[in-house]
Design a protein around this motif. Structure first.
Motif, PDB file in Angstrom:
ATOM      1  N   ASP A 135      -6.934  -1.317   7.329  1.00 46.57           N
ATOM      2  CA  ASP A 135      -6.793  -0.664   6.020  1.00 46.57           C
ATOM      3  C   ASP A 135      -5.377  -0.173   5.739  1.00 46.57           C
ATOM      4  O   ASP A 135      -5.001   0.010   4.586  1.00 46.57           O
ATOM      5  N   TYR A 136      -4.656   0.052   6.805  1.00 49.52           N
ATOM      6  CA  TYR A 136      -3.314   0.627   6.668  1.00 49.52           C
ATOM      7  C   TYR A 136      -2.462  -0.146   5.660  1.00 49.52           C
ATOM      8  O   TYR A 136      -1.720   0.437   4.880  1.00 49.52           O
ATOM      9  N   SER A 137      -2.566  -1.463   5.684  1.00 45.27           N
ATOM     10  CA  SER A 137      -1.714  -2.289   4.810  1.00 45.27           C
ATOM     11  C   SER A 137      -2.503  -2.879   3.641  1.00 45.27           C
ATOM     12  O   SER A 137      -2.086  -3.857   3.037  1.00 45.27           O
ATOM     13  N   TYR A 138      -3.647  -2.263   3.329  1.00 48.78           N
ATOM     14  CA  TYR A 138      -4.499  -2.830   2.277  1.00 48.78           C
ATOM     15  C   TYR A 138      -3.880  -2.674   0.887  1.00 48.78           C
ATOM     16  O   TYR A 138      -3.486  -1.583   0.483  1.00 48.78           O
ATOM     17  N   ILE A 139      -3.766  -3.771   0.171  1.00 51.65           N
ATOM     18  CA  ILE A 139      -3.564  -3.670  -1.280  1.00 51.65           C
ATOM     19  C   ILE A 139      -4.669  -4.495  -1.929  1.00 51.65           C
ATOM     20  O   ILE A 139      -5.266  -5.348  -1.265  1.00 51.65           O
ATOM     21  N   ILE A 198      -2.337  -6.784   4.322  1.00 54.98           N
ATOM     22  CA  ILE A 198      -1.167  -7.599   4.642  1.00 54.98           C
ATOM     23  C   ILE A 198      -1.214  -7.994   6.118  1.00 54.98           C
ATOM     24  O   ILE A 198      -0.985  -9.139   6.466  1.00 54.98           O
ATOM     25  N   ARG A 199      -1.512  -7.013   6.977  1.00 58.54           N
ATOM     26  CA  ARG A 199      -1.524  -7.298   8.413  1.00 58.54           C
ATOM     27  C   ARG A 199      -2.956  -7.364   8.918  1.00 58.54           C
ATOM     28  O   ARG A 199      -3.541  -6.347   9.291  1.00 58.54           O
ATOM     29  N   THR A 200      -3.509  -8.563   8.898  1.00 56.48           N
ATOM     30  CA  THR A 200      -4.903  -8.716   9.321  1.00 56.48           C
ATOM     31  C   THR A 200      -4.996  -8.989  10.823  1.00 56.48           C
ATOM     32  O   THR A 200      -5.974  -8.597  11.449  1.00 56.48           O
ATOM     33  N   SER A 201      -4.001  -9.640  11.401  1.00 54.34           N
ATOM     34  CA  SER A 201      -4.094  -9.976  12.825  1.00 54.34           C
ATOM     35  C   SER A 201      -3.615  -8.807  13.677  1.00 54.34           C
ATOM     36  O   SER A 201      -2.757  -8.021  13.274  1.00 54.34           O
ATOM     37  N   ARG A 258       2.977  -5.828  16.556  1.00 50.13           N
ATOM     38  CA  ARG A 258       4.379  -6.133  16.279  1.00 50.13           C
ATOM     39  C   ARG A 258       4.989  -5.109  15.318  1.00 50.13           C
ATOM     40  O   ARG A 258       6.102  -4.636  15.503  1.00 50.13           O
ATOM     41  N   GLN A 259       4.234  -4.755  14.286  1.00 52.79           N
ATOM     42  CA  GLN A 259       4.721  -3.771  13.330  1.00 52.79           C
ATOM     43  C   GLN A 259       5.036  -2.452  14.038  1.00 52.79           C
ATOM     44  O   GLN A 259       6.077  -1.839  13.821  1.00 52.79           O
ATOM     45  N   HIS A 272       3.076   3.861   4.880  1.00 46.88           N
ATOM     46  CA  HIS A 272       2.249   2.691   4.557  1.00 46.88           C
ATOM     47  C   HIS A 272       2.984   1.506   3.939  1.00 46.88           C
ATOM     48  O   HIS A 272       2.608   0.370   4.170  1.00 46.88           O
ATOM     49  N   ASN A 298       0.848  -1.187   0.000  1.00 41.44           N
ATOM     50  CA  ASN A 298       0.000   0.000   0.000  1.00 41.44           C
ATOM     51  C   ASN A 298       0.894   1.252   0.000  1.00 41.44           C
ATOM     52  O   ASN A 298       1.854   1.325   0.743  1.00 41.44           O
ATOM     53  N   GLU A 341       2.710 -11.606   7.403  1.00 39.91           N
ATOM     54  CA  GLU A 341       2.169 -10.313   7.846  1.00 39.91           C
ATOM     55  C   GLU A 341       3.275  -9.323   8.226  1.00 39.91           C
ATOM     56  O   GLU A 341       3.123  -8.532   9.134  1.00 39.91           O
ATOM     57  N   PHE A 399      10.847 -11.957  15.940  1.00 41.12           N
ATOM     58  CA  PHE A 399       9.679 -11.739  15.077  1.00 41.12           C
ATOM     59  C   PHE A 399       8.630 -12.833  15.252  1.00 41.12           C
ATOM     60  O   PHE A 399       7.432 -12.566  15.248  1.00 41.12           O
ATOM     61  N   ASP A 400       9.072 -14.063  15.405  1.00 40.24           N
ATOM     62  CA  ASP A 400       8.135 -15.181  15.492  1.00 40.24           C
ATOM     63  C   ASP A 400       7.847 -15.611  16.930  1.00 40.24           C
ATOM     64  O   ASP A 400       7.301 -16.685  17.154  1.00 40.24           O
ATOM     65  N   SER A 455       0.096  -8.996  14.377  1.00 35.47           N
ATOM     66  CA  SER A 455       1.011  -8.447  13.382  1.00 35.47           C
ATOM     67  C   SER A 455       1.036  -6.926  13.427  1.00 35.47           C
ATOM     68  O   SER A 455       2.060  -6.310  13.142  1.00 35.47           O
TER      69      SER A 455
END
Lengths: 289, 376, 155
Positions: B312-316, B321-324, B330-331, A260, A250, A288, B258-259, B327
């Protein structure tokens, strides 16, 4: 406290506001596939010069609707026009498709890092792409063919969903007839009169004629396809620093200010969209990220 | 911890009774004054004119997920540490118009907004927030591309810093090496002293403009005992902070996590409300919206603060990308403590503690960082 | 016959196989030619053979009522075609048709199955090689099923 302007920064301070869009007229529209189309843009004035690196993108603005990043897909040698190929996938691209010749589109760019044109010299070139991923690679193919003698073998491996989904058919036919470019097409599914390859594009890697020790692979397609592609290239013996991939995230500003497009410690808009695989291999497959 | 000292030159004393003079001098120089006031039981930064608009006698009590203002007998002007908001709202406003456009035949014309010429003086900026300001300077005005609106607003800024003689309940600036004393990036830095019913300010100029202003004020030379007393207070504040982040090693340590399953544990509490990103003084993410008026003749692009906690922030196209929540938390935290370092050569956390105080469920970044990086 | 042996010995698929075993394979091998449109095998019939494709292309397809044949995979020169001969019940699951003039070496699977039973060293070598092919096909099929390019045709 007032900010100190060093000489380096005062240059940047004089730069035009990078948030402002430049209106360009749609000169021609090409319907490529069912939902895929190309817009050929030219400025309203005579000031027509659009230098760009193959693999770079522009931010395209539809009046009142919104702005999206779209890769540049024309021939970099033809600097008087800008060509963008896109699919109708969201609000902005849907509105874009409704535009007519003579309408204007706002443009900012070109932005980002492109394909490694210099590093690729004297190397075999493997162009591995699927679906609309061919669009960001087309400028690279033009670039290579313009300077054909500087490169080793050129292998184009292209996969589409079905024979009806093959993009840039005319270009592909032209390239297929050349003796200095080897092209393999494949489709995931076919019906009817198709007599060509059937299967995923990544399976073409193992039987393509290139030297894995002396090649540069450029991969562009859906992220998951690129993950498989990298594995196939590695299996063939291509080192990680010879593999380049084009990422998508994005983007709101295209210039590293809106946050973004972050991919781990990188910004896709300025550190990408083309990455050397060795630089992002630790984050490429992280969920993610 | 290194000893905090005040410089031996140029430092002067301003008596409390003359504080209005400082404000007036700035107003007279054409500055719009912005400072802390009490509104809705919290400290916010607003337009001020007079000293009695400041939170006189108030002290803030901050804990994870908790914030209270308490009235004290001492009539300090800057007894409260930091407000819920940060100063970034004045330089990088929560909403702003980037440009307008009007229809022009088949096409359109873009109209650049008028440059912001307002001279602003920020009164009472803490050292953590000064560090945040330096971070935004780097990101928004010193890279390849420049945020013009930020640069315009930044250009005419006068900063009156206030050193912290009392750490807030959730502060950890000492461990982030950003405080409690302001060391750079200010025009004037004040240390507010309230000892044996004497109330005065040690004033340290940090720029030519600061010195010029001091010249207009009824100040006097400090006594050695006054300097010593101020230094003692500052050092007490530094050692009084209970929270810490190992700012030197956290980037490397966290990058390997990360994991780690602990992210899931945080996400079970995190509401993904984005409060932490709204109060954070270094967050800079923005979204834009294009719109037209009803006639379609005028269009504009509006920009506002965005938060990486939204889906929505990571929506393409096709999905985010980050639905959980895992994540997204963590980001945010990895960006502040790990990626920022690689992106801009500095930490994205200044240790102000706002994200701890204003988290509705009291998630504490220092505690989570510790949990994630503690050796088994 | 000599040419056959030579081709098999040099085929990457058989790389590392000892001479004795290659000889055994040659004993089960024969040259075959398919014209464009010829069926190489048909769904449901007994699978007692596999092919080293030397030239041309074979399309593996399945017939869907009302839709006609859908092509799901092609096998090209240099590749191996067919593994149903190796797994019970030894029947073809799909149709295979030559997309163009195709030359191949056919290996008698029934004969090879028996030889593998008798000589487990040979059996292991054959299994090892087919395991790679089956794994590759499985991986490719998974990617295919993900339908990564999205649907653009029907819009």
């Amino acid at each position: 406290m007032e900010t100190q302007q060093t000489s380096k920064h005062s240059d940047a301070a004089k730069q035009p506001d990078p948030m402002l869009v430049r209106p360009l007229q749609i000169h021609r529209i090409i319907k490529e596939l069912g939902d895929t189309f190309s817009l050929i843009l030219q400025p309203q004035d005579d000031d027509a010069d659009f230098p760009f690196q193959p693999g770079q993108f522009n931010m395209l603005y539809v009046y009142g609707v919104g702005e999206v990043p779209i890769s540049i897909s024309g021939d970099p040698a033809r600097r008087e026009t800008l060509v963008h190929t896109t699919r109708e996938v969201g609000t902005v691209t849907r509105a874009m498709r409704k535009l007519k010749v003579g309408d204007s589109l706002g443009v900012r760019g070109p932005y980002g890092k492109g394909w490694p044109v210099d590093k690729a010299e004297n190397q075999d070139i493997v162009l591995l792409t699927g679906g609309i991923g061919l669009a960001p690679l087309r400028p690279m193919i033009h670039y290579l063919l313009t300077r054909r003698e500087k490169y080793g073998r050129i292998v184009l491996l292209y996969g589409a969903r079905t024979p009806e989904d093959i993009l840039y058919r005319k270009d592909l036919e032209k390239w297929r007839s050349r003796f200095d470019l080897e092209m393999h097409l494949t489709v995931d599914h076919a019906t009817g009169a198709w007599r060509g390859n059937v299967g995923v594009v990544t399976s073409l890697v193992s039987r393509s004629p290139f030297d894995p020790q002396n090649c540069i692979a450029m991969v562009c397609g859906p992220e998951i396809m690129m993950r498989f592609a990298v594995m196939e290239l590695q299996k063939r013996g291509v080192a990680d620093d010879r593999i380049y991939i084009s990422m998508e995230r994005n983007m709101k500003c295209g210039i590293g200010l809106c946050g973004h497009c972050q991919l781990g410690p990188t910004f896709v808009c300025k550190d990408g969209p083309v990455y050397c695989y060795v630089d992002i291999k630790d984050i490429f497959t992280k969920r993610e990220m | 911890m290194t000893e905090i000292t005040l410089p031996d030159k140029d430092v002067v004393v301003l008596e409390r009774k003359n504080f209005q003079g400082l404000l007036d001098a700035l107003s007279d120089s054409g500055y719009e004054l912005l400072g802390p006031i009490v509104r809705d039981s919290a400290i916010v930064y607003e337009r001020i004119h007079a000293v009695d608009e400041l939170p006189v006698g108030w002290v803030d009590v901050c804990e994870p997920g908790k914030y209270r203002l308490v009235k004290e007998k001492k009539k300090t002007l800057f007894g409260c540490t930091i407000g819920s908001q940060s100063w970034r709202r004045f330089l990088h406003p929560p909403t702003s118009k980037l440009w307008e456009a009007t229809r022009d035949g088949n096409g359109f014309k873009v109209i650049q907004p008028e440059p912001d010429q307002v001279k602003r003086a920020l009164i009472g900026v803490r050292s953590c927030d000064l560090a945040a300001l330096a971070i935004h300077d780097k990101i928004l005005s010193q890279g390849q591309y420049i945020d013009h609106s930020y640069q315009e607003r930044r250009r005419n800024l006068f900063v009156v810093a206030v050193n912290c003689v009392r750490p807030g309940g959730t502060c950890f600036c000492a461990s982030m090496k950003t405080g409690p004393k302001a060391t750079s990036g200010f025009d004037l830095a004040l240390t507010e002293m309230y000892v044996s019913n004497r109330h005065y300010f040690i004033v340290e100029p940090g720029s030519k403009a600061g010195k010029k202003l001091v010249d207009k004020l009824p100040v006097r030379q400090p006594k050695e005992s006054e300097i010593k007393a101020a230094q003692k207070e500052l050092n007490k504040a530094a050692s009084g902070m209970t929270r810490t982040i190992d700012s030197e090693h956290i980037g490397k340590l966290l990058n390997e996590k990360f994991d780690d399953p602990h992210w899931e544990a945080i996400a079970e509490r995190c509401l993904a409300c984005g409060n932490c990103t709204m109060v954070c003084p270094t967050c800079f993410c923005t979204n834009v919206e294009d719109s037209t008026d009803l006639t379609g003749q005028h269009a504009q692009r509006q920009r506002w603060w965005d938060s990486c906690f939204t889906v929505d922030y990571s929506y393409i196209h096709g999905g985010s990308i980050r639905t959980s929540v895992t994540s997204r938390y963590r980001q945010w935290m990895m960006h502040k403590l790990v990626y920022w370092q690689e992106q801009f050569g500095m930490s994205g956390c200044v240790g102000c503690g706002r994200c701890i105080t204003w988290c509705p469920v009291g998630i504490d970044i220092t505690e989570e960082a510790r949990q994630l990086t503690v050796k088994e | 016959m000599r040419d056959l042996e030579q081709t098999l010995r040099e085929h990457p698929f058989l790389e590392g196989l000892d001479a004795e075993h290659i000889k055994l394979l040659v004993g089960c091998a024969s040259n075959v030619v398919f014209k464009e449109g010829d069926f190489v095998f048909r769904e449901g019939l007994e699978a007692n053979v596999f092919y080293f494709i030397r030239h041309g292309r074979v399309l593996i397809e399945t017939h869907v009522p009302q839709k006609g044949p859908i092509m799901i995979r092609s096998r090209e020169a240099g590749e191996i075609l067919g593994w149903s001969w190796l797994v019970r019940p030894y029947r073809w699951h799909f149709d295979a048709r030559a997309a163009e003039l195709t030359r191949a070496i056919a290996l008698d699977g029934k004969c090879l199955r028996e030889k593998c039973e008798e000589d487990h060293d040979l059996g292991y070598e054959v299994m090892k090689r087919f395991a790679v092919i089956i794994a590759e096909l499985l991986e490719a099929t998974r990617l295919q099923l993900l339908d990564v390019y999205g649907n653009s045709t029907n819009k």
